[in-house]
Each structure stands twice: as structure tokens, then as C-alpha cells.
Design an enzyme around this catalytic site. Structure first.
Site, mmCIF file in Angstrom:
data_model
loop_
_atom_site.group_PDB
_atom_site.id
_atom_site.type_symbol
_atom_site.label_atom_id
_atom_site.label_comp_id
_atom_site.label_asym_id
_atom_site.label_seq_id
_atom_site.Cartn_x
_atom_site.Cartn_y
_atom_site.Cartn_z
ATOM 1 N N ARG A 1 0.822 -1.222 0.000
ATOM 2 C CA ARG A 1 0.000 0.000 0.000
ATOM 3 C C ARG A 1 0.853 1.269 0.000
ATOM 4 O O ARG A 1 0.452 2.292 0.565
ATOM 5 C CB ARG A 1 -0.965 0.019 1.188
ATOM 6 C CG ARG A 1 -2.052 -1.046 1.126
ATOM 7 C CD ARG A 1 -3.223 -0.562 0.284
ATOM 8 N NE ARG A 1 -4.299 -1.524 0.225
ATOM 9 C CZ ARG A 1 -5.417 -1.452 0.956
ATOM 10 N NH1 ARG A 1 -5.599 -0.455 1.795
ATOM 11 N NH2 ARG A 1 -6.345 -2.368 0.825
ATOM 12 N N ARG B 1 -2.742 6.754 1.261
ATOM 13 C CA ARG B 1 -3.152 7.977 1.959
ATOM 14 C C ARG B 1 -2.114 8.575 2.890
ATOM 15 O O ARG B 1 -2.203 9.734 3.261
ATOM 16 C CB ARG B 1 -4.440 7.701 2.734
ATOM 17 C CG ARG B 1 -5.639 7.575 1.824
ATOM 18 C CD ARG B 1 -6.811 6.957 2.548
ATOM 19 N NE ARG B 1 -6.474 5.581 2.912
ATOM 20 C CZ ARG B 1 -7.351 4.687 3.354
ATOM 21 N NH1 ARG B 1 -8.607 5.020 3.506
ATOM 22 N NH2 ARG B 1 -6.966 3.457 3.635
ATOM 23 N N ARG C 1 -6.140 12.632 -4.508
ATOM 24 C CA ARG C 1 -7.370 12.054 -3.978
ATOM 25 C C ARG C 1 -8.410 13.133 -3.637
ATOM 26 O O ARG C 1 -9.610 12.875 -3.700
ATOM 27 C CB ARG C 1 -7.004 11.241 -2.738
ATOM 28 C CG ARG C 1 -8.094 10.504 -2.069
ATOM 29 C CD ARG C 1 -8.543 9.306 -2.880
ATOM 30 N NE ARG C 1 -9.409 8.489 -2.060
ATOM 31 C CZ ARG C 1 -10.654 8.831 -1.725
ATOM 32 N NH1 ARG C 1 -11.166 9.931 -2.208
ATOM 33 N NH2 ARG C 1 -11.364 8.061 -0.946
ATOM 34 N N ASP D 1 -6.882 -2.037 -7.553
ATOM 35 C CA ASP D 1 -7.434 -2.735 -6.401
ATOM 36 C C ASP D 1 -7.758 -4.172 -6.777
ATOM 37 O O ASP D 1 -8.019 -4.469 -7.951
ATOM 38 C CB ASP D 1 -8.683 -2.047 -5.861
ATOM 39 C CG ASP D 1 -8.886 -2.422 -4.392
ATOM 40 O OD1 ASP D 1 -8.258 -1.795 -3.531
ATOM 41 O OD2 ASP D 1 -9.621 -3.389 -4.134
ATOM 42 N N TYR E 1 -15.004 -11.554 -0.668
ATOM 43 C CA TYR E 1 -15.664 -10.260 -0.907
ATOM 44 C C TYR E 1 -16.972 -10.424 -1.683
ATOM 45 O O TYR E 1 -17.957 -9.725 -1.435
ATOM 46 C CB TYR E 1 -14.731 -9.303 -1.648
ATOM 47 C CG TYR E 1 -13.747 -8.641 -0.714
ATOM 48 C CD1 TYR E 1 -14.175 -7.670 0.189
ATOM 49 C CD2 TYR E 1 -12.402 -9.009 -0.702
ATOM 50 C CE1 TYR E 1 -13.288 -7.077 1.071
ATOM 51 C CE2 TYR E 1 -11.515 -8.425 0.185
ATOM 52 C CZ TYR E 1 -11.966 -7.459 1.065
ATOM 53 O OH TYR E 1 -11.103 -6.873 1.948
HETATM 54 O O1 CP3 Z 1 0.124 -1.427 -2.657
HETATM 55 C C1 CP3 Z 1 -0.147 -0.458 -3.406
HETATM 56 O O2 CP3 Z 1 0.278 0.694 -3.207
HETATM 57 C C2 CP3 Z 1 -0.986 -0.719 -4.644
HETATM 58 C C3 CP3 Z 1 -2.380 -0.494 -4.533
HETATM 59 C C4 CP3 Z 1 -3.297 -1.421 -3.749
HETATM 60 C C5 CP3 Z 1 -4.521 -0.960 -3.225
HETATM 61 N N1 CP3 Z 1 -5.227 -2.007 -2.751
HETATM 62 C C6 CP3 Z 1 -4.960 0.450 -3.235
HETATM 63 C C7 CP3 Z 1 -5.985 0.893 -2.278
HETATM 64 C C8 CP3 Z 1 -3.248 -2.804 -3.513
HETATM 65 C C9 CP3 Z 1 -2.139 -3.784 -3.811
HETATM 66 C C10 CP3 Z 1 -4.484 -3.159 -2.894
HETATM 67 C C11 CP3 Z 1 -4.844 -4.553 -2.550
HETATM 68 C C12 CP3 Z 1 -6.065 -4.801 -1.774
HETATM 69 N N2 CP3 Z 1 -7.254 -4.142 -1.848
HETATM 70 C C13 CP3 Z 1 -6.209 -5.869 -0.850
HETATM 71 C C14 CP3 Z 1 -5.152 -6.916 -0.534
HETATM 72 C C15 CP3 Z 1 -4.128 -6.417 0.374
HETATM 73 C C16 CP3 Z 1 -4.588 -6.198 1.785
HETATM 74 O O3 CP3 Z 1 -4.687 -5.019 2.180
HETATM 75 O O4 CP3 Z 1 -4.845 -7.192 2.477
HETATM 76 C C17 CP3 Z 1 -7.516 -5.798 -0.331
HETATM 77 C C18 CP3 Z 1 -8.098 -6.718 0.707
HETATM 78 C C19 CP3 Z 1 -8.160 -4.717 -0.977
HETATM 79 C C20 CP3 Z 1 -9.587 -4.283 -0.810
HETATM 80 C C21 CP3 Z 1 -9.701 -2.902 -0.301
HETATM 81 N N3 CP3 Z 1 -9.325 -1.765 -0.987
HETATM 82 C C22 CP3 Z 1 -10.223 -2.495 0.952
HETATM 83 C C23 CP3 Z 1 -10.740 -3.431 2.030
HETATM 84 C C24 CP3 Z 1 -10.144 -1.096 0.997
HETATM 85 C C25 CP3 Z 1 -10.687 -0.207 2.078
HETATM 86 C C26 CP3 Z 1 -9.796 -0.107 3.233
HETATM 87 C C27 CP3 Z 1 -8.790 1.011 3.033
HETATM 88 O O5 CP3 Z 1 -7.595 0.760 3.191
HETATM 89 O O6 CP3 Z 1 -9.256 2.110 2.715
HETATM 90 C C28 CP3 Z 1 -9.533 -0.666 -0.218
HETATM 91 C C29 CP3 Z 1 -9.249 0.730 -0.602
HETATM 92 C C30 CP3 Z 1 -7.895 1.043 -1.126
HETATM 93 N N4 CP3 Z 1 -7.163 0.264 -1.977
HETATM 94 C C31 CP3 Z 1 -7.153 2.243 -0.856
HETATM 95 C C32 CP3 Z 1 -5.955 2.148 -1.590
HETATM 96 C C33 CP3 Z 1 -4.870 3.181 -1.695
HETATM 97 C C34 CP3 Z 1 -7.618 3.431 -0.021
HETATM 98 C C35 CP3 Z 1 -8.527 4.231 -0.877
HETATM 99 C C36 CP3 Z 1 -8.610 5.672 -0.549
HETATM 100 O O7 CP3 Z 1 -7.794 6.473 -1.049
HETATM 101 O O8 CP3 Z 1 -9.549 6.047 0.167
#
Ligand code: CP3
Length: 327
Positions: free
Chosen positions: A31, A35, A44, A80, A157
Site C-alpha cells: 500500500r 493515503r 485524492r 485494487d 468479498y
Molecule cells: O500497494 C499499493 O500501493 C498498490 C495499490 C493497492 C490498493 N489495494 C490500493 C488501495 C493494492 C495492492 C491493494 C490490494 C487490496 N485491496 C487488498 C489486498 C491487500 C490487503 O490489504 O490485504 C484488499 C483486501 C483490498 C480491498 C480494499 N481496498 C479495501 C478493504 C479497501 C478499504 C480499506 C482502506 O484501506 O481504505 C480498499 C481501498 C484502497 N485500496 C485504498 C488504496 C490506496 C484506499 C482508498 C482511498 O484512497 O480512500
């Protein structure tokens, strides 16, 4: 020239994946495009999450930010794991401070027929455009990682419809209708293999499979509903020598051996601490792997949004410096 035959200026990450010798341990952060970076927040502020994911220029911009700002050894495409359920026919929203929410969920046999994995390259063309654009912008500075959720994590999911406290819906499905679960996991596995093969075709240097929810399962169920399908995906990815990283959260009961390279595994909350503590904990992680090749430094889970980016940057610098002694 094929994009995969490029000359990388920094290939430490790929060399470590292959357990080849390196002069230090490479580091990237799960990640890392997120943020905690003020520059991400700026982008964003003007676009919601899904718009960013679907706009190649924006996805490219935030993918490259951590390479420029904190100096990581690999980029991971901003996207994502939920783009796959969406391409299969399940729309989702990313609800502010709550997480993902699907507009329908899988509850019965007939729901299988509402899913289709045809025209994947077309439906996900925004991802492939972002990859091409990112490769061009990176210009060989560091390798680019592509990723997918594991079949089990994606199914979780699709059945729960979003995050969950006790995962009762997905757990009920595997106990009450295992045949439907397997049918769905087969379809998702086929889709994930094709998706990761396409990502490699569009230039990623490695892929990572996120099995975020494998840890919900008992050792036996884990083998039956998660590991089996991760293996299936891996067997069917079309690739040359692009490494595949399997991210297995909470599966310590099923990990052993040192045949493959290891990625990880610092507690993400260490980044709340001051620099000396970050250094002490990072050295502990380096020590626990020991001397030699085949370690990629990372956090055990994604970086938290309220971490200061200076601390992430300090970690990268610490690992770059301290890891030299282990090579
Ligand atoms: O790693 C990176 O920088 C690449 C981008 C990336 C994102 N999501 C961006 C993201 C990657 C590799 C993911 C994978 C992902 N997404 C997973 C597997 C990894 C893990 O965390 O276990 C899962 C389960 C998701 C599903 C997901 N996406 C959830 C549950 C959420 C909400 C929770 C949160 O962190 O906000 C997201 C949103 C998300 N995906 C954000 C980002 C940068 C935040 C979005 C925002 O800007 O509000």
C-alpha cells in the site's frame, strides 16, 4: 523491443525474488501508493478512489510517487483487487471510511450464471493502459509489480459483499454448499490466471497474489479452498521468468521450508515509533532472515494511512544501509 527485455537500472528486487546475490536487501512497502503520502492526498482530494483506479494518468501518477518520494526498490501498480469481481459482473462502491460495498452478493446456485469472464482484456483495458503508461514513466528505474487477489479472498468479498466481522456468509457457503464454492473458485481462478498473464504481457516484471483472507480457514479448509486455487492460478499464468509472490496473511500453520525467497515481515505499527526504534526493529527483521540472498524487506500488511511519510522514508533508508552487512 519487447517491454520485458528492458534494461532495469535497479533490479535488486527481481534478483532477490530469484535468490540471486545482491549487495543489499531490496525494500518496497505494501500500500505504498496511499493515503499516508501528502502527494496522494492531493490527487485524492479531486477524485474518488474508483476514478483514480480507472484513469490511467492518475493511476500512473500515484504509482510513481513512492518511488520518487520514499525511494522504494519496486513500484506496484495503483489499482485494487476488487476490479476482478467488478469485471465478472459485480459493481462495487468504495465507501468513505467504511471500505468496499458490492451492490449484490452471491447467495445461491443461480448467482453463478450472473458472472462472466469474457472480454477481460477489454473490460480491464484501463488497467493495461495504466501499466503501459507507468512503464514509460518509470523508464527502467525500478521493476513494476502487478497483482491480484487470490481466488479465495475475492470469493470472500463476493459473498460477504464487503468487509466483515465474523465472515459468517462465506463460512456458511463452504460448509453448506461446497460444490458451489468450488465452481465459483474455478471460475475466479481461471479469470485471475488470465488477468495476471495479461499484466505480464503489458509489462509488469513480477506479480503478487494477495490471500488476505486465507487465515480465516482451518489448515485443512485452507488447503481445500485457498491453497489449491492459488496453485492453479500459478500453474496457468503465462510468463517467462517473472516471479510470483504469494502473500499469505495469517497462514503460519502452512508455511515451511526455504526453497523460495521470502518477502516481509515487519509489523506495520512499528512505523508509529521514532527513528531509533524503527531501526532496532528493522535490524531484528534483517537478523531473523540472516545472511544471504532471497529476502525482500516489506511490512506484514499494508502501511496505515496515519503513518508519517517521513517514517516510511526513514525505514527505506535504514534498510538500504543496515542490510549491506547481511550480503
Ligand atoms: O500497494 C499499493 O500501493 C498498490 C495499490 C493497492 C490498493 N489495494 C490500493 C488501495 C493494492 C495492492 C491493494 C490490494 C487490496 N485491496 C487488498 C489486498 C491487500 C490487503 O490489504 O490485504 C484488499 C483486501 C483490498 C480491498 C480494499 N481496498 C479495501 C478493504 C479497501 C478499504 C480499506 C482502506 O484501506 O481504505 C480498499 C481501498 C484502497 N485500496 C485504498 C488504496 C490506496 C484506499 C482508498 C482511498 O484512497 O480512500
Amino acid at each position: 523491443m519487447s517491454v520485458n527485455l528492458e534494461k532495469l537500472k535497479n533490479d535488486l528486487f527481481l534478483r532477490a525474488c530469484k535468490k540471486e546475490e545482491t549487495n543489499r536487501t531490496p525494500i518496497w512497502i505494501m500500500r505504498q501508493a496511499g493515503r499516508y503520502l501528502p502527494e496522494y492526498q492531493k490527487v485524492r482530494a479531486n477524485s474518488d478512489f474508483k476514478t483514480m483506479v480507472k484513469t490511467p494518468e492518475l493511476a500512473t501518477e500515484v504509482t510513481i510517487q513512492p518511488v520518487d518520494i520514499i525511494g522504494v526498490d519496486a513500484a506496484i501498480i495503483f489499482s485494487d483487487i476488487l476490479v476482478i469481481p467488478e469485471a465478472l459482473g459485480m459493481n462495487y462502491e468504495m465507501v468513505e471510511s467504511r471500505g468496499p460495498s458490492f451492490d449484490w452478493t452471491i447467495t445461491e446456485e443461480n448467482d453463478f450464471n450472473r458472472l462472466s469472464n469474457s472480454d477481460l482484456e477489454d473490460k480491464l483495458s484501463y488497467v493495461f493502459k495504466a501499466l503501459k503508461m507507468t512503464k514509460k514513466e518509470l523508464n527502467g528505474r525500478v521493476p513494476l509489480i502487478g497483482f491480484s487477489g487470490s481466488p479465495w479472498t475475492l470469493l470472500t468479498y463476493m459473498v460477504e459483499g464487503g468487509g466483515s466481522k465474523n465472515f459468517s456468509k462465506i463460512k456458511s457457503l463452504i460448509f453448506n454448499n461446497p460444490n458451489l464454492a468450488h465452481k465459483l473458485l474455478d471460475l475466479i481462478s481461471e479469470t485471475v490466471s488470465e488477468y495476471l498473464s495479461l499484466k505480464i504481457k503489458y509489462g509488469v516484471n513480477a506479480v503478487q497474489i494477495f490471500d488476505t483472507w486465507g487465515g480465516l480457514l482451518s489448515p485443512d479448509s485452507y488447503k481445500e479452498f485457498s491453497l489449491k486455487y492459488i496453485k492453479k492460478v500459478i500453474d496457468n499464468i503465462e510468463r517467462k521468468d517473472e516471479p510470483i509472490i504469494s502473500y499469505a496473511k495469517g497462514i503460519h500453520h502452512s508455511l515451511n521450508g526455504n526453497k523460495v525467497a521470502l518477502q516481509g515481515n515487519m509489523d506495520p505499527t512499528v512505523l508509529y515509533a521514532k527513528h531509533e526504534v524503527i531501526k532496532r526493529e528493522a535490524v531484528k527483521v534483517l537478523d531473523s532472515f540472516g545472511k544471504g540472498s532471497g529476502h525482500i524487506f516489506n511490512l506484514g500488511h499494508g502501511i496505515l494511512p496515519d503513518i508519517s511519510y517521513e517514517n516510511a522514508k526513514a525505514l527505506v533508508e535504514i534498510v538500504k544501509e543496515e542490510s549491506k552487512r547481511y550480503h
